[in-house]
Motif scaffolding. Structure first.
Motif, PDB file in Angstrom:
ATOM      1  N   PRO A 166       0.648  -1.151   0.007  1.00  0.00           N
ATOM      2  CA  PRO A 166       0.095   0.199  -0.035  1.00  0.00           C
ATOM      3  C   PRO A 166       0.752   1.268  -0.056  1.00  0.00           C
ATOM      4  N   MET A 167       1.805   1.263   0.616  1.00  0.00           N
ATOM      5  CA  MET A 167       2.753   2.275   0.692  1.00  0.00           C
ATOM      6  C   MET A 167       3.454   2.965  -0.691  1.00  0.00           C
ATOM      7  N   VAL A 168       3.443   1.837  -1.539  1.00  0.00           N
ATOM      8  CA  VAL A 168       3.822   2.066  -2.770  1.00  0.00           C
ATOM      9  C   VAL A 168       2.795   2.817  -3.777  1.00  0.00           C
ATOM     10  N   PHE A 169       1.697   2.666  -3.485  1.00  0.00           N
ATOM     11  CA  PHE A 169       0.672   3.457  -4.314  1.00  0.00           C
ATOM     12  C   PHE A 169       0.651   4.896  -3.513  1.00  0.00           C
ATOM     13  N   LEU A 170       0.632   4.856  -2.156  1.00  0.00           N
ATOM     14  CA  LEU A 170       0.570   6.182  -1.546  1.00  0.00           C
ATOM     15  C   LEU A 170       1.680   6.961  -2.190  1.00  0.00           C
ATOM     16  N   LEU A 171       2.884   6.421  -2.137  1.00  0.00           N
ATOM     17  CA  LEU A 171       4.227   7.394  -2.879  1.00  0.00           C
ATOM     18  C   LEU A 171       3.915   7.722  -4.186  1.00  0.00           C
ATOM     19  N   LEU A 172       3.450   6.741  -4.869  1.00  0.00           N
ATOM     20  CA  LEU A 172       3.184   7.160  -6.358  1.00  0.00           C
ATOM     21  C   LEU A 172       2.250   8.363  -6.519  1.00  0.00           C
ATOM     22  N   LEU A 173       0.987   8.231  -5.684  1.00  0.00           N
ATOM     23  CA  LEU A 173       0.281   9.127  -5.579  1.00  0.00           C
ATOM     24  C   LEU A 173       0.683  10.604  -5.292  1.00  0.00           C
ATOM     25  N   TRP A 174       1.784  10.592  -4.373  1.00  0.00           N
ATOM     26  CA  TRP A 174       2.169  11.745  -3.688  1.00  0.00           C
ATOM     27  C   TRP A 174       3.319  12.263  -4.755  1.00  0.00           C
ATOM     28  N   PHE A 187       3.414  11.744  -8.219  1.00  0.00           N
ATOM     29  CA  PHE A 187       2.996  12.127  -9.325  1.00  0.00           C
ATOM     30  C   PHE A 187       1.465  13.046  -9.294  1.00  0.00           C
ATOM     31  N   ASP A 188       1.456  13.744  -8.085  1.00  0.00           N
ATOM     32  CA  ASP A 188       0.497  14.724  -7.885  1.00  0.00           C
ATOM     33  C   ASP A 188       0.729  15.860  -8.485  1.00  0.00           C
ATOM     34  N   GLU A 189      -0.142  16.244  -9.455  1.00  0.00           N
ATOM     35  CA  GLU A 189       0.112  17.742 -10.347  1.00  0.00           C
ATOM     36  C   GLU A 189      -0.074  18.683  -9.574  1.00  0.00           C
ATOM     37  N   LEU A 207       6.681  -1.332  -9.487  1.00  0.00           N
ATOM     38  CA  LEU A 207       7.074   0.028  -9.897  1.00  0.00           C
ATOM     39  C   LEU A 207       7.405   0.036 -11.360  1.00  0.00           C
ATOM     40  N   ALA A 208       7.749  -1.393 -11.891  1.00  0.00           N
ATOM     41  CA  ALA A 208       8.021  -1.390 -13.448  1.00  0.00           C
ATOM     42  C   ALA A 208       6.614  -1.325 -14.164  1.00  0.00           C
ATOM     43  N   VAL A 209       5.522  -1.801 -13.751  1.00  0.00           N
ATOM     44  CA  VAL A 209       4.048  -1.593 -14.470  1.00  0.00           C
ATOM     45  C   VAL A 209       3.662  -0.198 -14.149  1.00  0.00           C
ATOM     46  N   SER A 210       3.975   0.384 -13.063  1.00  0.00           N
ATOM     47  CA  SER A 210       3.566   1.827 -12.678  1.00  0.00           C
ATOM     48  C   SER A 210       4.273   2.707 -13.917  1.00  0.00           C
ATOM     49  N   ALA A 211       5.478   2.510 -13.894  1.00  0.00           N
ATOM     50  CA  ALA A 211       6.403   3.325 -14.800  1.00  0.00           C
ATOM     51  C   ALA A 211       5.861   3.315 -15.997  1.00  0.00           C
ATOM     52  N   LYS A 245       1.365  10.133 -19.038  1.00  0.00           N
ATOM     53  CA  LYS A 245       1.832  11.382 -19.206  1.00  0.00           C
ATOM     54  C   LYS A 245       2.938  11.573 -20.272  1.00  0.00           C
ATOM     55  N   ARG A 246       3.113  10.827 -21.070  1.00  0.00           N
ATOM     56  CA  ARG A 246       4.013  10.669 -22.193  1.00  0.00           C
ATOM     57  C   ARG A 246       5.211  11.439 -21.907  1.00  0.00           C
ATOM     58  N   ASP A 247       5.757  11.040 -20.798  1.00  0.00           N
ATOM     59  CA  ASP A 247       7.175  11.444 -20.252  1.00  0.00           C
ATOM     60  C   ASP A 247       8.132  10.297 -19.981  1.00  0.00           C
ATOM     61  N   ILE A 248       9.254  10.334 -20.545  1.00  0.00           N
ATOM     62  CA  ILE A 248      10.158   9.445 -20.359  1.00  0.00           C
ATOM     63  C   ILE A 248      10.794   9.265 -19.152  1.00  0.00           C
ATOM     64  N   LYS A 249      10.850  10.462 -18.386  1.00  0.00           N
ATOM     65  CA  LYS A 249      11.525  10.536 -16.844  1.00  0.00           C
ATOM     66  C   LYS A 249      11.062   9.770 -16.006  1.00  0.00           C
ATOM     67  N   ALA A 250       9.554   9.386 -16.081  1.00  0.00           N
ATOM     68  CA  ALA A 250       9.034   8.483 -15.047  1.00  0.00           C
ATOM     69  C   ALA A 250       9.630   7.167 -14.968  1.00  0.00           C
ATOM     70  N   PRO A 251       9.624   6.463 -15.884  1.00  0.00           N
ATOM     71  CA  PRO A 251      10.309   5.262 -15.813  1.00  0.00           C
ATOM     72  C   PRO A 251      11.829   5.194 -15.359  1.00  0.00           C
ATOM     73  N   LEU A 252      12.764   6.192 -16.045  1.00  0.00           N
ATOM     74  CA  LEU A 252      13.841   6.454 -15.530  1.00  0.00           C
ATOM     75  C   LEU A 252      14.049   6.820 -14.023  1.00  0.00           C
TER      76      LEU A 252
END
Length: 360
Positions: A274-282, A284-286, A322-326, A333-340
């Motif tokens: 669950p902490m993974v989802f929380l951190l990803l929400l934080w 990539f929060d616009e 994290l790989a699936v999320s990236a 988001k059409r951004d290559i920075k996210a997976p990097l």
């Protein structure tokens, strides 16, 4: 009484003090005790993993005594640093506000009504009942003979993973369990609180780890229902009911959460994922302000180390998630920075896997 105070000190005060370091990068609105405690536990567990794994592998005698000394000093140093950082931050904010013009906020303040208060009361009743049952109706299974005994032997003998728990005889290093040092953290708490490791596992840990998990769910709910805060208590009730009635198999995460709360694999499923989802929400929060990224990225790196501390398999699960999320974020988001960037945080997990393979 002294044992209770020592437990509170090491399980609440120290993590909270450590959490003040990464939370320093957040805005004042997000510097709440919940986020501070979550960040503190992640950083504390990461430091414990970094100190303990080399001691398990390369210190032959009294390696737990070494961990006890080094981690005690490191934890207290980090907590003291966090207090200093927070004090300096408050002083800086006061000096700024002294000369700044007051801002008028037109944002409508949310005040829970009687319905929301009733829902929160119901949620706390469910959680209170779960804690009561977890403590007074402690569940024992075959894993107690291994994990709890490992904690107990470390507490009494001052060494880690040197003996077979079932017989007490000397044994070769069990790599599958030796890198997941969560039982050693329980032994550390047992020594500092002067409590038997079994009591810490079955009584103290549920009182800490279960609320910590619900704290993660609460922070997730605050993001998902930012525009409809009245839905937050409903979400929490649903999650609590899922946990309460999820014992449909001995293998479900809910079963581990309620009956094996103190095991590393339970913490991996109930807290780390669950902490993974929380951190990803934080992350990539616009609406996030610039400069807050550092805290979230630090916490994500610490989460990799925490996963390794809990269970070897959770390291693989975390990297895959994290790989699936990236991949999804790159498309949306059409951004290559996210997976990097997310890939860079996986370096601790990659080193963990490499170490595992080399020793194996």
């Amino acid at each position: 009484m002294i044992q209770i105070m020592a437990s509170v000190f090491w399980l609440l005060a120290i993590p909270f003090g450590i959490g003040l370091i990464p939370v320093h990068f957040l805005s004042e609105r997000k510097k709440n005790p919940g986020i501070t405690l979550l960040a503190g536990y992640l950083l504390m567990w990461a430091v414990f993993e970094v100190i303990t794994v080399p001691a398990v592998l390369w210190i032959k005698y009294d390696n737990f005594q070494f961990v006890l000394r080094i981690f005690t000093a490191a934890a207290m140093l980090f907590a003291a640093a966090g207090i200093v950082v927070r004090y300096l931050g408050i002083a800086r904010e006061r000096s700024r506000n002294m000369y700044a013009k007051p801002l008028i906020s037109y944002e409508k303040e949310y005040r829970p009504g009687i319905e929301a208060k009733t829902e929160w009361a119901l949620f706390f009743i469910i959680v209170g009942f779960s804690l009561y049952m977890a403590v007074t109706r402690a569940s024992f299974d075959g894993d107690d003979a291994y994990y709890v005994v490992q904690s107990l032997m470390a507490q009494q003998n001052g060494s880690m993973y040197k003996n077979l728990p079932y017989t007490g005889r000397s044994a070769s290093l069990d790599v599958r369990h030796a890198l997941a040092v969560f039982p050693m953290w329980i032994a550390f708490v047992a020594v500092q609180a002067d409590l038997h490791a079994t009591i810490v596992s079955h009584v103290v840990m549920p009182l800490i780890l279960m609320p910590l998990t619900y704290l993660v769910f609460y922070e997730i709910a605050k993001i998902l229902f930012a525009e409809k805060k009245e839905n937050i208590p409903v979400f929490m009730i649903v999650m609590a009911l899922f946990q309460l009635f999820g014992n449909v198999s001995i293998y479900t995460n809910e079963t581990f959460f309620l009956t094996r709360t103190w095991q590393g694999k339970s913490v991996a499923g109930s807290f780390v994922i669950p902490m993974v989802f929380l951190l990803l929400l934080w992350i990539f929060d616009e609406k996030r302000k610039k400069g807050q990224d550092a805290c979230f990225w630090i916490m994500l790196v610490c989460l990799h180390l925490t996963a390794g501390m809990c269970s070897s398999i959770s390291v693989f699960l975390l990297v895959i998630l994290l790989a699936v999320s990236a991949f999804c974020l790159m498309i949306v988001k059409r951004d290559i920075k996210a997976p990097l960037m997310l890939g860079a945080t996986c370096i601790p997990s990659a080193l963990y896997v490499l170490l595992y393979l080399l020793i194996k």
